[in-house]
Design a protein around this motif. Sequence first.
Motif, PDB file in Angstrom:
ATOM      1  N   PHE A  56      -2.299 -66.224 -51.549  1.00  0.00           N
ATOM      2  CA  PHE A  56      -1.386 -65.809 -50.489  1.00  0.00           C
ATOM      3  C   PHE A  56      -0.971 -64.357 -50.645  1.00  0.00           C
ATOM      4  N   PHE A  57      -0.768 -63.738 -49.488  1.00  0.00           N
ATOM      5  CA  PHE A  57      -0.397 -62.338 -49.404  1.00  0.00           C
ATOM      6  C   PHE A  57       1.099 -62.213 -49.165  1.00  0.00           C
ATOM      7  N   ALA A  58       1.777 -61.474 -50.040  1.00  0.00           N
ATOM      8  CA  ALA A  58       3.137 -61.050 -49.744  1.00  0.00           C
ATOM      9  C   ALA A  58       3.065 -59.925 -48.715  1.00  0.00           C
ATOM     10  N   ASP A  59       4.141 -59.736 -47.964  1.00  0.00           N
ATOM     11  CA  ASP A  59       4.101 -58.715 -46.918  1.00  0.00           C
ATOM     12  C   ASP A  59       5.510 -58.250 -46.594  1.00  0.00           C
ATOM     13  N   ARG A  60       5.612 -57.030 -46.156  1.00  0.00           N
ATOM     14  CA  ARG A  60       6.844 -56.474 -45.595  1.00  0.00           C
ATOM     15  C   ARG A  60       6.460 -55.615 -44.407  1.00  0.00           C
ATOM     16  N   LEU A  61       7.443 -55.289 -43.581  1.00  0.00           N
ATOM     17  CA  LEU A  61       7.170 -54.672 -42.288  1.00  0.00           C
ATOM     18  C   LEU A  61       7.689 -53.245 -42.195  1.00  0.00           C
ATOM     19  N   ALA A  62       7.814 -52.573 -43.350  1.00  0.00           N
ATOM     20  CA  ALA A  62       8.301 -51.197 -43.336  1.00  0.00           C
ATOM     21  C   ALA A  62       7.857 -50.491 -44.599  1.00  0.00           C
ATOM     22  N   ILE A  63       7.778 -49.190 -44.510  1.00  0.00           N
ATOM     23  CA  ILE A  63       7.553 -48.359 -45.682  1.00  0.00           C
ATOM     24  C   ILE A  63       8.880 -48.250 -46.425  1.00  0.00           C
ATOM     25  N   ALA A  64       8.850 -48.063 -47.728  1.00  0.00           N
ATOM     26  CA  ALA A  64      10.086 -47.962 -48.512  1.00  0.00           C
ATOM     27  C   ALA A  64      10.626 -46.528 -48.455  1.00  0.00           C
ATOM     28  N   ASP A  65      11.888 -46.377 -48.067  1.00  0.00           N
ATOM     29  CA  ASP A  65      12.496 -45.043 -48.052  1.00  0.00           C
ATOM     30  C   ASP A  65      13.969 -45.074 -48.464  1.00  0.00           C
ATOM     31  N   ARG A  66      14.323 -46.066 -49.264  1.00  0.00           N
ATOM     32  CA  ARG A  66      15.709 -46.167 -49.726  1.00  0.00           C
ATOM     33  C   ARG A  66      15.984 -45.180 -50.858  1.00  0.00           C
ATOM     34  N   TYR A  67      14.987 -44.914 -51.694  1.00  0.00           N
ATOM     35  CA  TYR A  67      15.150 -44.011 -52.830  1.00  0.00           C
ATOM     36  C   TYR A  67      15.208 -42.573 -52.322  1.00  0.00           C
ATOM     37  N   GLY A  68      16.373 -41.943 -52.488  1.00  0.00           N
ATOM     38  CA  GLY A  68      16.556 -40.584 -51.985  1.00  0.00           C
ATOM     39  C   GLY A  68      16.606 -40.500 -50.475  1.00  0.00           C
ATOM     40  N   ASP A  69      16.791 -41.647 -49.818  1.00  0.00           N
ATOM     41  CA  ASP A  69      16.816 -41.709 -48.352  1.00  0.00           C
ATOM     42  C   ASP A  69      15.576 -41.043 -47.764  1.00  0.00           C
ATOM     43  N   SER A  70      14.434 -41.291 -48.423  1.00  0.00           N
ATOM     44  CA  SER A  70      13.192 -40.639 -48.016  1.00  0.00           C
ATOM     45  C   SER A  70      12.007 -41.465 -48.491  1.00  0.00           C
ATOM     46  N   HIS A  71      10.895 -41.329 -47.795  1.00  0.00           N
ATOM     47  CA  HIS A  71       9.673 -42.004 -48.220  1.00  0.00           C
ATOM     48  C   HIS A  71       8.857 -41.157 -49.194  1.00  0.00           C
ATOM     49  N   GLU A  72       9.399 -39.989 -49.595  1.00  0.00           N
ATOM     50  CA  GLU A  72       8.614 -39.039 -50.367  1.00  0.00           C
ATOM     51  C   GLU A  72       8.110 -39.620 -51.687  1.00  0.00           C
ATOM     52  N   VAL A 136       7.015 -68.225 -45.567  1.00  0.00           N
ATOM     53  CA  VAL A 136       8.089 -67.929 -44.621  1.00  0.00           C
ATOM     54  C   VAL A 136       9.094 -66.984 -45.270  1.00  0.00           C
ATOM     55  N   VAL A 137       9.370 -65.859 -44.616  1.00  0.00           N
ATOM     56  CA  VAL A 137      10.389 -64.941 -45.105  1.00  0.00           C
ATOM     57  C   VAL A 137      11.359 -64.605 -43.982  1.00  0.00           C
ATOM     58  N   THR A 138      12.564 -64.203 -44.381  1.00  0.00           N
ATOM     59  CA  THR A 138      13.561 -63.670 -43.454  1.00  0.00           C
ATOM     60  C   THR A 138      13.779 -62.215 -43.848  1.00  0.00           C
ATOM     61  N   SER A 139      13.368 -61.291 -43.011  1.00  0.00           N
ATOM     62  CA  SER A 139      13.393 -59.873 -43.370  1.00  0.00           C
ATOM     63  C   SER A 139      14.819 -59.382 -43.573  1.00  0.00           C
ATOM     64  N   MET A 140      15.008 -58.556 -44.630  1.00  0.00           N
ATOM     65  CA  MET A 140      16.343 -58.122 -44.999  1.00  0.00           C
ATOM     66  C   MET A 140      16.482 -56.608 -45.095  1.00  0.00           C
ATOM     67  N   ASN A 141      15.400 -55.878 -44.877  1.00  0.00           N
ATOM     68  CA  ASN A 141      15.398 -54.453 -45.126  1.00  0.00           C
ATOM     69  C   ASN A 141      15.778 -53.671 -43.873  1.00  0.00           C
ATOM     70  N   ASP A 142      16.649 -52.679 -44.037  1.00  0.00           N
ATOM     71  CA  ASP A 142      17.059 -51.869 -42.889  1.00  0.00           C
ATOM     72  C   ASP A 142      15.873 -51.151 -42.252  1.00  0.00           C
ATOM     73  N   GLY A 143      14.909 -50.743 -43.076  1.00  0.00           N
ATOM     74  CA  GLY A 143      13.730 -50.082 -42.536  1.00  0.00           C
ATOM     75  C   GLY A 143      12.957 -50.991 -41.604  1.00  0.00           C
ATOM     76  N   GLU A 144      12.875 -52.268 -41.936  1.00  0.00           N
ATOM     77  CA  GLU A 144      12.204 -53.223 -41.056  1.00  0.00           C
ATOM     78  C   GLU A 144      12.941 -53.331 -39.733  1.00  0.00           C
ATOM     79  N   ALA A 145      14.273 -53.392 -39.801  1.00  0.00           N
ATOM     80  CA  ALA A 145      15.069 -53.468 -38.575  1.00  0.00           C
ATOM     81  C   ALA A 145      14.799 -52.262 -37.682  1.00  0.00           C
ATOM     82  N   LEU A 146      14.782 -51.072 -38.270  1.00  0.00           N
ATOM     83  CA  LEU A 146      14.573 -49.857 -37.491  1.00  0.00           C
ATOM     84  C   LEU A 146      13.193 -49.818 -36.858  1.00  0.00           C
ATOM     85  N   ASN A 147      12.192 -50.392 -37.517  1.00  0.00           N
ATOM     86  CA  ASN A 147      10.843 -50.422 -36.946  1.00  0.00           C
ATOM     87  C   ASN A 147      10.758 -51.312 -35.715  1.00  0.00           C
TER      88      ASN A 147
END
Length: 442
Positions: A56-72, A136-147
């Motif tokens: 099985f594949f884990a998955d998320r619906l956003a790039i991570a940008d919480r660290y330093g408020d940036s995806h850098e 089954v997951v319930t998305s919790m990340n703000d980045g996912e919400a914004l997407n």
Amino acid sequence: MSHDKQIHLCGFLVAGPVVHSHAIWRNPAHETPFLTLGHYAGIARTLERGMFDFVFFADRLAIADRYGDSHEIGVRFGDQDATRMDPVPILGAMAAVTSHLGLGATRSTTYDAPYNLAREFATLDHISGGRAAWNVVTSMNDGEALNFGVAQHLSHDERYDRADEFMELAFKLWDSWDPDALVLDRAAGIYADPAKVHYANHKGRWFQSRGPLNIPRSPQGRPVIIQAGSSGRGKAFAARWSEVIFALQPNLTRMGVFKKDVAAALEKEGRAPDAAKVMMAVMPFIGDSRAEAEDKRDLHDSLVDPRVGLSTLAAHANADFSSLPLEATVNEIADTGSQGNLAALRSIAGDGSTTIAEAGRIYGRGVMCPRVTGTAEDVAEELISIVDSGAADGFVISPAFLPETFDDFVDRVTPILQKRGRLRSSYGAGSLRDRLTGVVRS
């Protein structure tokens, strides 16, 4: 406790450069072609050869940008969310090169529609001959919400309330065709019996859907349901719906406590205490000797930049650690009263003497997935002892490198488990659910 219990196995993947291990794409032996179909097809064949129940594949619906408020940092060093392709098309391709391996994908109840998801998994179950599974997951990340055009994601309990109704509707849609609705009488020209195809007519707080599904009932009726909720509300959700519970616990004691909590939650839902298989994540390092296995582990760990681990940890904990000096210990940070969610760091730091950098390395090397290091005999014995203690029904094998971890496990550990009578030697007939529940079909 029975000492002949069959051990269930799952291969854990992300459709990208990183799984739990953040060193995968830096494998010094060769490139890891994670953007190619051949990469995943080869893994599927290996896991089937090794008699794994499913992948099985884990998955998320956003790039991570919480660290330093940036995806850098995450993009520069390749954190867990730097790339995640959609796993469902990949599973379709895996279905074409295997005959028995179960095929699981993560889909979110927060940013998907029940009808769309029900179609996806009914399709996958048909084309695979009854091998589909849904994590089954319930998305919790703000980045996912914004997407998805949402300013802020739903609260924790609201996500699970929505998920419960999502499941209710998905099950109605999968059940909208009776098992014998499809007639296919070519001589009479009768395709299906309309009396056995039903409208769902669902009207709830979160969803409205008329139905019926436009796909006949699939071989399993619905996908095998996987869940990994760890909060009280998450465990209640898992106890209601899941058939497999994926858990990441650091040691045998915590595994045993988790397994007992699951049994109690299942009983509270009126289900048998063993109605859901509990499968613990482990990352094996296998060598001809323990020293060789430790060398493999140490090489792997040396490839993890602390910042990439902190970037993934920031996304998981929804906290920004970028202002913390890497050379400071977690205790020093706590003593200064600096802001930030330190609970996650403290859980990694042990006595608090660990530096921020080392905490990042620890998280990056495996997202706290416990490691099993030694010869194939050592690894097999440890897995058997965990199951025999009652702390797990099986294991989610998380790779340190691809395809090496799965190759080593299948070539070395699988034969030992089979010789000990703890792992099947052939799949036999039946669906993924049949194998997980022990149903034998001729």
